[in-house]
Design a protein around this motif. Structure first.
Motif, PDB file in Angstrom:
ATOM      1  N   VAL A  34      -5.632  -4.441   9.125  1.00 18.07           N
ATOM      2  CA  VAL A  34      -5.252  -3.608   7.971  1.00 18.07           C
ATOM      3  C   VAL A  34      -5.320  -2.136   8.355  1.00 18.07           C
ATOM      4  CG1 VAL A  34      -5.821  -2.990   5.598  1.00 18.07           C
ATOM      5  CG2 VAL A  34      -6.095  -5.352   6.368  1.00 18.07           C
ATOM      6  N   TRP A  92       4.048  -8.277  -3.281  1.00 13.50           N
ATOM      7  CA  TRP A  92       5.353  -8.201  -2.610  1.00 13.50           C
ATOM      8  C   TRP A  92       6.081  -9.536  -2.657  1.00 13.50           C
ATOM      9  CZ3 TRP A  92       8.879  -4.950  -1.134  1.00 13.50           C
ATOM     10  CH2 TRP A  92       9.830  -5.329  -0.190  1.00 13.50           C
ATOM     11  N   ARG A  93       5.348 -10.628  -2.460  1.00 15.20           N
ATOM     12  CA  ARG A  93       5.987 -11.942  -2.534  1.00 15.20           C
ATOM     13  C   ARG A  93       6.508 -12.226  -3.935  1.00 15.20           C
ATOM     14  NH1 ARG A  93       1.668 -13.233   0.979  1.00 15.20           N
ATOM     15  NH2 ARG A  93       0.371 -13.903  -0.789  1.00 15.20           N
ATOM     16  N   SER A 139      -2.792  -1.221  11.247  1.00 18.37           N
ATOM     17  CA  SER A 139      -1.397  -1.149  10.807  1.00 18.37           C
ATOM     18  C   SER A 139      -1.103   0.129  10.035  1.00 18.37           C
ATOM     19  CB  SER A 139      -1.051  -2.368   9.942  1.00 18.37           C
ATOM     20  OG  SER A 139      -1.824  -2.372   8.737  1.00 18.37           O
ATOM     21  N   ALA A 176      -1.566  -6.512  -2.243  1.00 14.66           N
ATOM     22  CA  ALA A 176      -0.229  -5.958  -2.039  1.00 14.66           C
ATOM     23  C   ALA A 176       0.719  -7.010  -1.474  1.00 14.66           C
ATOM     24  CB  ALA A 176      -0.313  -4.753  -1.106  1.00 14.66           C
ATOM     25  N   ASP A 177       0.221  -7.841  -0.550  1.00 14.77           N
ATOM     26  CA  ASP A 177       1.068  -8.897   0.013  1.00 14.77           C
ATOM     27  C   ASP A 177       1.477  -9.893  -1.064  1.00 14.77           C
ATOM     28  OD1 ASP A 177       0.949  -7.796   2.502  1.00 14.77           O
ATOM     29  OD2 ASP A 177      -0.630  -9.123   3.253  1.00 14.77           O
ATOM     30  N   ALA A 178       0.517 -10.274  -1.914  1.00 11.09           N
ATOM     31  CA  ALA A 178       0.836 -11.216  -2.991  1.00 11.09           C
ATOM     32  C   ALA A 178       1.835 -10.603  -3.972  1.00 11.09           C
ATOM     33  CB  ALA A 178      -0.448 -11.611  -3.720  1.00 11.09           C
ATOM     34  N   ALA A 216      -4.961  -5.000   0.665  1.00 17.30           N
ATOM     35  CA  ALA A 216      -3.825  -5.482   1.449  1.00 17.30           C
ATOM     36  C   ALA A 216      -3.408  -6.879   1.000  1.00 17.30           C
ATOM     37  CB  ALA A 216      -4.180  -5.479   2.931  1.00 17.30           C
ATOM     38  N   ASP A 217      -4.376  -7.752   0.734  1.00 15.84           N
ATOM     39  CA  ASP A 217      -4.061  -9.103   0.271  1.00 15.84           C
ATOM     40  C   ASP A 217      -3.354  -9.056  -1.082  1.00 15.84           C
ATOM     41  OD1 ASP A 217      -5.220 -10.111   2.539  1.00 15.84           O
ATOM     42  OD2 ASP A 217      -7.120 -10.626   1.577  1.00 15.84           O
TER      43      ASP A 217
END
Length: 343
Positions: free
Chosen positions: A44, A335-336, A47, A331-333, A328-329
């Motif tokens: 995290v 985004w999906r 990146s 944000a990823d969820a 981050a987790d």
């Protein structure tokens, strides 16, 4: 508050033909400081360009003052326990400090003991640097994993060959002793001497090593009758007991990827010095560079609630890493949900 910790509100816009905007509700001046120097393996932070070491994957090295201890985590993303290693030659762990004092002793018998220890570590391609000893004695891991960490880091720093521990041990023991339960105290050591456990650990050593190690302990107990250096000897006996309990022709447990990366690049982190640094501030700068803004209100907030930042440096680094990982987790969820709502 930090950029991804405290109470964080992200706003998102999904208007047709418009890019997705991510903002933070709050004042950028309230961001909590997360100071270096620090060493952690975190995809995290890496990146986001925070202390990224080129060619080292997700390894993160945040520089700091040269005399400040290095905050280290061997857990993935830094969500586990943190600890300090020395960068000033004094040691952080009591065992390391005791070793440094032993090397400076006026009593020649004690100085000779210190020299023998240095020779023993050198034989394993592991220099007796205070930082390595802090890693060996202070890392939040089982004894054998701590030994693996120190040997891996020492061999990387000295560019020496890997030395198999099996060369120092009897390949056909009659029995394997039971390791001592840590932390070992003075009473446990006295009991091990009286009951013969210490002798059983020494019996696991090869013939060319056993006599020298037994002689070292005999000279130590004679020279240090006041127990001034028990802070060093006790964790060493604990390590010896666990090594002696290993089956013949075995090997030390392999290191997880994050711990291995930290060990290999410990030398680089020890030399990464500059003035005050702030990982949270760097994250905020990257957020702005990518187009993020700090706003007072938002139409579609996504709330992330974290405890307030703790005061201790190690606790704050753990808090920061846990917060960034959870953000981050999330944000990823999110985004999906935007790109593929059906999933």
């Amino acid at each position: 508050m930090a950029l991804t910790a405290g109470i964080l509100l992200l706003s998102r816009s999904r208007s047709f033909g418009q890019p997705i905007a991510v903002n933070v509700m709050g004042d950028s001046g309230d961001i909590a400081l997360v100071k270096g120097p620090a060493l952690v393996h975190s995809w995290v932070l890496a990146s986001c360009g925070i202390g990224r070491e080129l060619g080292a994957g997700a390894l993160v090295i945040v520089p700091g003052p040269a005399d400040a201890p290095l905050a280290v985590s061997i857990s993935e993303d830094g969500v586990g326990d943190w600890f300090f290693v020395d960068r000033a030659g004094r040691g952080v762990h009591p065992a390391t400090r005791a070793f440094v004092e032993l090397c400076r002793e006026q009593d020649p018998r004690l100085r000779e003991l210190a020299r023998d220890l240095r020779d023993a570590f050198t034989a394993m391609s592991c220099p007796t640097e205070p930082a390595l000893l802090d890693l060996l004695f202070g890392a939040p891991a089982p004894p054998l994993q701590r030994l693996s960490l120190a040997l891996r880091a020492g061999q990387a720093m000295s560019a020496g060959p890997r030395v198999a521990l099996t060369r120092f041990f009897d390949s056909s023991p009659s029995r394997l002793p039971d390791p001592l339960e840590g932390p070992v105290d003075a009473l446990a050591l006295a009991r091990a001497r009286q009951e013969g456990s210490l002798g059983s650990f020494l019996d696991r050593l090869s013939l060319r090593v056993r006599d020298r190690v037994a002689d070292w302990f005999a000279r130590y107990f004679e020279a240090d009758d006041q127990g001034r250096y028990l802070a060093l000897v006790l964790p060493m006996v604990e390590l010896l007991s666990h090594i002696a309990a290993l089956p013949p022709q075995t090997m030390l447990p392999p290191l997880p990827a994050a711990a291995d990366a930290v060990a290999v690049h410990l030398g680089s982190a020890l030399g990464a010095s500059r003035g005050e640094s702030d990982a949270s501030g760097e994250l905020s700068s990257m957020f702005r560079f990518l187009g993020g803004r700090f706003v007072e209100e938002a139409r579609y907030p996504v709330e992330l609630v974290f405890p307030p930042p703790p005061d201790g440096e190690l606790a704050r680094w753990q808090w920061f890493c846990r917060a960034t990982r959870e953000a981050a987790d999330t944000a990823d969820a999110l985004w999906r949900r935007i790109v593929d709502p059906a999933s």
